[in-house]
Motif scaffolding. Structure first.
Motif, mmCIF file in Angstrom:
data_model
loop_
_atom_site.group_PDB
_atom_site.id
_atom_site.type_symbol
_atom_site.label_atom_id
_atom_site.label_comp_id
_atom_site.label_asym_id
_atom_site.label_seq_id
_atom_site.Cartn_x
_atom_site.Cartn_y
_atom_site.Cartn_z
ATOM 1 N N UNK A 125 -6.866 11.393 -0.266
ATOM 2 C CA UNK A 125 -6.042 12.220 -0.714
ATOM 3 C C UNK A 125 -4.713 11.541 -1.167
ATOM 4 N N UNK A 126 -4.234 10.415 -0.140
ATOM 5 C CA UNK A 126 -3.052 9.718 -0.400
ATOM 6 C C UNK A 126 -3.239 8.958 -1.957
ATOM 7 N N UNK A 127 -4.265 8.061 -2.002
ATOM 8 C CA UNK A 127 -4.551 7.262 -2.782
ATOM 9 C C UNK A 127 -4.655 8.005 -4.377
ATOM 10 N N UNK A 128 -5.244 9.286 -4.532
ATOM 11 C CA UNK A 128 -5.219 9.896 -5.498
ATOM 12 C C UNK A 128 -4.415 10.940 -6.188
ATOM 13 N N UNK A 129 -3.450 11.128 -5.220
ATOM 14 C CA UNK A 129 -2.120 12.287 -5.499
ATOM 15 C C UNK A 129 -1.044 11.684 -5.782
ATOM 16 N N UNK A 130 -0.076 12.382 -6.292
ATOM 17 C CA UNK A 130 1.182 12.036 -6.528
ATOM 18 C C UNK A 130 1.183 10.836 -7.555
ATOM 19 N N UNK A 131 2.009 9.901 -7.101
ATOM 20 C CA UNK A 131 1.962 8.431 -7.910
ATOM 21 C C UNK A 131 0.805 7.951 -7.088
ATOM 22 N N UNK A 132 -0.290 7.518 -7.901
ATOM 23 C CA UNK A 132 -1.308 6.857 -6.902
ATOM 24 C C UNK A 132 -1.237 5.610 -6.770
ATOM 25 N N UNK A 133 -2.176 5.105 -5.887
ATOM 26 C CA UNK A 133 -1.936 4.098 -5.294
ATOM 27 C C UNK A 133 -2.892 3.814 -4.199
ATOM 28 N N UNK A 134 -3.125 2.245 -3.890
ATOM 29 C CA UNK A 134 -3.748 1.594 -2.819
ATOM 30 C C UNK A 134 -3.783 2.207 -1.522
ATOM 31 N N UNK A 135 -4.562 2.537 -0.591
ATOM 32 C CA UNK A 135 -4.444 2.798 0.890
ATOM 33 C C UNK A 135 -5.730 1.984 1.253
ATOM 34 N N UNK A 136 -5.117 1.356 2.606
ATOM 35 C CA UNK A 136 -6.169 0.230 3.409
ATOM 36 C C UNK A 136 -6.401 1.055 4.758
ATOM 37 N N UNK A 137 -7.612 1.186 4.984
ATOM 38 C CA UNK A 137 -8.163 1.505 6.584
ATOM 39 C C UNK A 137 -8.643 0.366 7.354
ATOM 40 N N UNK A 138 -8.189 0.032 8.191
ATOM 41 C CA UNK A 138 -8.563 -0.937 9.049
ATOM 42 C C UNK A 138 -9.334 -0.502 10.118
ATOM 43 N N UNK A 188 4.543 8.303 3.885
ATOM 44 C CA UNK A 188 3.560 9.210 4.615
ATOM 45 C C UNK A 188 4.306 9.474 6.006
ATOM 46 N N UNK A 189 4.873 8.756 6.716
ATOM 47 C CA UNK A 189 5.108 9.132 8.108
ATOM 48 C C UNK A 189 6.641 9.760 8.160
ATOM 49 N N UNK A 190 7.203 10.033 7.084
ATOM 50 C CA UNK A 190 8.396 10.566 6.860
ATOM 51 C C UNK A 190 8.332 12.052 6.876
ATOM 52 N N UNK A 191 8.922 12.991 7.692
ATOM 53 C CA UNK A 191 8.847 14.292 7.720
ATOM 54 C C UNK A 191 9.835 14.953 6.715
ATOM 55 N N UNK A 192 11.050 14.530 7.002
ATOM 56 C CA UNK A 192 12.271 15.058 6.595
ATOM 57 C C UNK A 192 13.337 13.776 6.316
ATOM 58 N N UNK A 193 13.998 13.665 5.467
ATOM 59 C CA UNK A 193 15.252 12.578 5.389
ATOM 60 C C UNK A 193 16.375 13.297 4.459
ATOM 61 N N UNK A 194 17.661 13.096 4.918
ATOM 62 C CA UNK A 194 18.631 13.469 4.110
ATOM 63 C C UNK A 194 19.961 12.853 4.585
ATOM 64 N N UNK A 195 21.096 12.777 3.738
ATOM 65 C CA UNK A 195 22.337 12.339 4.124
ATOM 66 C C UNK A 195 23.147 13.246 4.721
ATOM 67 N N UNK A 196 23.892 13.033 5.886
ATOM 68 C CA UNK A 196 24.537 13.935 6.506
ATOM 69 C C UNK A 196 26.197 13.766 6.014
ATOM 70 N N UNK A 197 26.503 12.998 5.140
ATOM 71 C CA UNK A 197 27.948 12.843 5.028
ATOM 72 C C UNK A 197 28.560 14.229 4.660
ATOM 73 N N UNK A 198 28.140 14.986 3.843
ATOM 74 C CA UNK A 198 28.823 16.206 3.449
ATOM 75 C C UNK A 198 28.769 17.264 4.481
ATOM 76 N N UNK A 199 27.830 17.084 5.439
ATOM 77 C CA UNK A 199 27.696 18.059 6.567
ATOM 78 C C UNK A 199 28.903 17.733 7.748
ATOM 79 N N UNK A 257 0.753 -1.266 -0.038
ATOM 80 C CA UNK A 257 -0.042 0.123 -0.066
ATOM 81 C C UNK A 257 0.950 1.359 -0.090
ATOM 82 N N UNK A 258 0.335 2.492 -0.410
ATOM 83 C CA UNK A 258 0.932 3.632 -0.368
ATOM 84 C C UNK A 258 1.008 3.809 1.179
ATOM 85 N N UNK A 259 0.117 3.782 1.870
ATOM 86 C CA UNK A 259 0.118 3.772 3.215
ATOM 87 C C UNK A 259 -1.108 3.179 3.841
ATOM 88 N N UNK A 260 -1.119 2.766 4.914
ATOM 89 C CA UNK A 260 -2.210 2.310 5.616
ATOM 90 C C UNK A 260 -2.729 2.860 7.050
#
Lengths: 556, 180
Positions: free
Chosen positions: A146-159, B72-83, A125-128
């Motif tokens: 929003x997640x399913x239909x934006x960016x590269x689209x894909x499935x989302x599951x809600x339990x 979705x859960x990632x806010x920011x990610x980056x490599x620190x090697x050059x820092x 899933x893109x996210x669940x």
């Protein structure tokens, strides 16, 4: 207003414009089905199996461009969705799958029909989400869409836990959030336009991203302005009319001769919304060696993943082309077009027209109603359909590309018919059909107009073809060796069945099939007996390059 | 294949249950070779920060960053090697320390600026903080006394100066140079 969780779910789906849901009830979704019953605002299609529901939601999404929705209960209901979710994931199809789960007091105790479906579906899933508190329900559903239909689209599951469906909370309707595509970097556009303008022998590869972005028209404009031939991936089928002088046909392992020749000679490859999978690039290191590669994809992770791009843009194909087109010089590439014409002529002359599937597919495509959708299963028949059944408009083609899911077709054809309001033409093989032929019951009960072209050769044709080429004719377990009367099967579930055994009957039988399917709004199965030795050609072996395309098979 | 190196990756993620499962699942699924991962909540209780040490080449580094960035859960990610970063790791190690050995161990502690945090008739627990190389060197010297058990936290890293991960805008990932 205060509502029960189950009612909030139905209201949120209506908010998102959902008119059809595919699913199967069970213990932990009783409240959801009760809310559905009371609301009367959503058409629910009861499938024979949850896998069929997931594929139907996928087919619905492919033809409408909207997000498909399916329901299943906890445990086996949820796990039965998995193949359908994975299919949608691999082909970037927007899907919201909703499952029930046991109440919080039973959670984590291995209760009856309890399964960690969120854990199971993380990689597909893109996210669940698991919703444990009713106040989180509405925001979660909105975010899922929003997640399913934006960016590269894909499935989302809600339990959704059972207690959440019963608990009440305040609900305020909201308009669905508009999805605004991100701005395209202007600096890159100039560099890309310069590469295209300077190219002598460019080729456009149009992928599923073109369909997802509704950008077929813009691709066509680019092709015409730059006088540049277009090849499409399986996922991009429909983005350019087959009759267009710039259309090369399909790319890939079983792509056209015209595409292979044009690609081998091209100096510039313009890849739009495509990810250079192993069935397209075949040999990712040699695929574009020495060529300029321009890669446009909405997913940053696809850039330089399989094939390294000379220049790239991480953005929606449509948005990119809108900004790029003014920078493209209107140009005639006469020498290149003369060559491309010759490739296309050679392609037409060498087309494998001797197999019965060819005449069946050609005739069917001519007889099919204009707005019908072509749906395929997976295997030889899928490639024959992709090669010989023209689809000239986007969103009239459903096929499992990335995952290659045998058994996808029946469910998807039902979903496509509901989404388009028109007839589905399902091209399937006997191996695939047997996997989910139960869904014919769904099609009959909901009076889905459908013509099923069952390419019946008694073998698993594609696997057998590989056994011919790579395993010295050791046909291990590819002979289905069963004498099933598919016509009788169709009749037994209330559909129609017609046998097609002779070349001379093709036109007559197919005519009857389409007429009956349309007139009676019913599935009509045509049992097309074909030879077990027919091959899919041309073919490029895995890891080979486009100049090594085989027009016949040297069988070991 | 391009040259294998060690990369330090910093990431900010929503501090929710299951996030670590998603991230480690991604690493396993795509075959990334992770040497260490440390994670904990930050000054904002809704956000957790993690430091990942990756062994691989540039191709894998950029794939990992881009695949993580999609989550979705990632806010920011980056490599620190050059820092220019401060790298720290903490080690607790329980060693055999019969009474006649104690003074020797305490002497080593002094040189490495380690601390004795527990003492029993036959054992000591030592604590040391530093960059991973320092910890390795310390362990080498302590090993002969007999290590009963030990735990390292994995590397944590912060860039020097006013630079923060939160405000980092890489914009574009660096172009990769593939070897033919």
């Amino acid at each position: 207003m205060k509502l029960k969780g189950a009612d909030i779910l139905i209201n949120c789906l209506v908010e998102q414009g959902v008119d059809t849901v595919f699913g199967y009830p069970g213990g932990t979704v009783l409240d959801i089905y009760d809310a559905l019953y009371k609301s009367g605002k959503i058409d629910h299609v009861l499938t024979a199996h949850e896998q069929g529901a997931a594929h139907a939601a996928d087919g619905y999404a492919r033809v409408t461009g909207k997000t498909g929705v399916c329901f299943a209960t906890s445990g086996p209901g949820a796990t039965n969705l998995v193949t359908g979710i994975a299919t949608a994931f691999m082909d970037s199809i927007p899907l919201v799958a909703i499952t029930g789960n046991v109440g919080i007091s039973l959670l984590g105790r291995d209760s009856f029909q309890e399964i960690d479906i969120v854990g199971i579906t993380i990689p597909i899933t893109k996210h669940n989400f698991i919703v444990k508190d009713v106040t989180e329900l509405a925001p979660t559903i909105r975010r899922a869409f929003k997640i399913a239909g934006s960016g590269r689209k894909g499935p989302v599951l809600i339990d959704i836990l059972k207690n959440v469906q019963i608990a009440e909370c305040e609900y305020t309707p909201e308009e669905p959030e508009k999805i605004i595509p991100e701005k395209v970097e202007q600096g890159k556009l100039k560099a890309i336009s310069e590469l295209i303008n300077a190219s002598k022998k460019p080729v456009i590869i149009a992928g599923g991203g073109v369909i997802a972005a509704d950008a077929a028209q813009l691709v066509h404009e680019l092709a015409q302005k730059a006088d540049c031939p277009v090849t499409y991936t399986l996922m991009g089928k429909g983005c350019i009319p087959e009759t267009d002088p710039l259309c090369l046909g399909m790319i890939g392992m079983h792509g056209t001769i015209a595409t292979a020749k044009a690609l081998s000679e091209a100096d510039t490859v313009i890849a739009l919304g495509t990810r250079f999978s192993d069935r397209v690039a075949l040999n990712r290191d040699k695929f574009a060696k020495g060529k300029t590669v321009i890669h446009v994809d909405i997913d940053a992770a696809e850039i330089d993943k399989n094939v390294t791009a000379t220049q790239h843009i991480m953005a929606d194909v449509g948005e990119t082309l809108k900004s790029l087109l003014p920078l493209i010089e209107e140009k005639q590439r006469k020498d290149w077009r003369v060559k491309v014409e010759a490739f296309k002529k050679e392609n037409a002359a060498k087309k494998n027209t001797s197999i019965r599937a060819f005449s069946i597919l050609k005739t069917a495509s001519a007889l099919a109603p204009e707005k019908s959708t072509l749906v395929t299963d997976v295997g030889q028949h899928q490639m024959w359909a992709a090669q010989n059944y023209p689809v000239n408009v986007p969103r009239r083609f459903c096929s499992s590309g990335g995952l290659g899911t045998m058994g996808y077709g029946m469910g998807a054809a039902i979903g496509a018919a509901f989404g388009s309001g028109n007839l589905s033409v399902l091209v399937t093989g006997d191996g695939c059909f047997r996997m989910n032929m139960n869904e014919m019951i769904t099609a009959v009960s909901r009076r889905v107009p459908m013509v099923i072209l069952l390419m019946d050769n008694g073998v698993l044709g594609m696997v057998r073809q590989w056994q011919k080429v790579f395993y010295s004719h050791r046909f291990s377990q590819t002979n289905l060796n069963q004498n099933i009367d598919y016509v009788k099967y169709a009749e037994s579930v209330g559909a129609r069945g017609i046998a097609l055994n002779k070349d001379d009957d093709v036109e007559k039988v197919l005519k009857t099939a389409f007429e009956t399917a349309e007139k009676e709004s019913i599935p009509v199965l045509v049992d097309c007996k074909i030879s077990e030795d027919d091959n899919v050609l041309p073919m490029i072996k895995p890891g080979q390059t486009y100049d090594k395309q085989l027009e016949t098979l040297e069988e070991n | 294949m391009a040259e294998e190196k060690k990369y330090t990756i910093g990431a900010l993620a929503s501090n929710k249950s299951g996030v670590l499962t998603r991230i480690t699942g991604l690493f396993t699924r795509r075959g990334y070779n992770i040497e260490s991962l440390s994670a904990c909540a930050t000054e904002d209780p809704e956000v957790s920060r993690m430091t990942i040490i990756l062994k691989g080449d540039e191709y894998i580094l950029y794939q990992l960053i881009k695949q993580m960035d999609k989550m979705e859960d990632i806010i920011k990610v980056g490599c620190a090697n050059e820092l220019d970063c401060v790298y720290r790791e903490l080690l607790l190690v329980k060693v055999h320390a019969a009474p006649e050995m104690r003074s020797q161990i305490i002497e080593i502690n002094e040189i490495y600026k380690a601390k004795t945090v527990d003492l029993s008739p036959e054992t000591m627990i030592l604590e040391i903080t530093g960059d991973p190389d320092k910890l390795d060197a310390f362990l080498k010297v302590i090993q002969p006394y007999g290590i009963l058990e030990m735990q390292r936290t994995g590397v944590t890293a912060l860039a020097r100066g006013s630079h923060t991960l939160k405000d980092r805008t890489d914009g574009e990932y660096k172009k990769l140079s593939h070897e033919e």
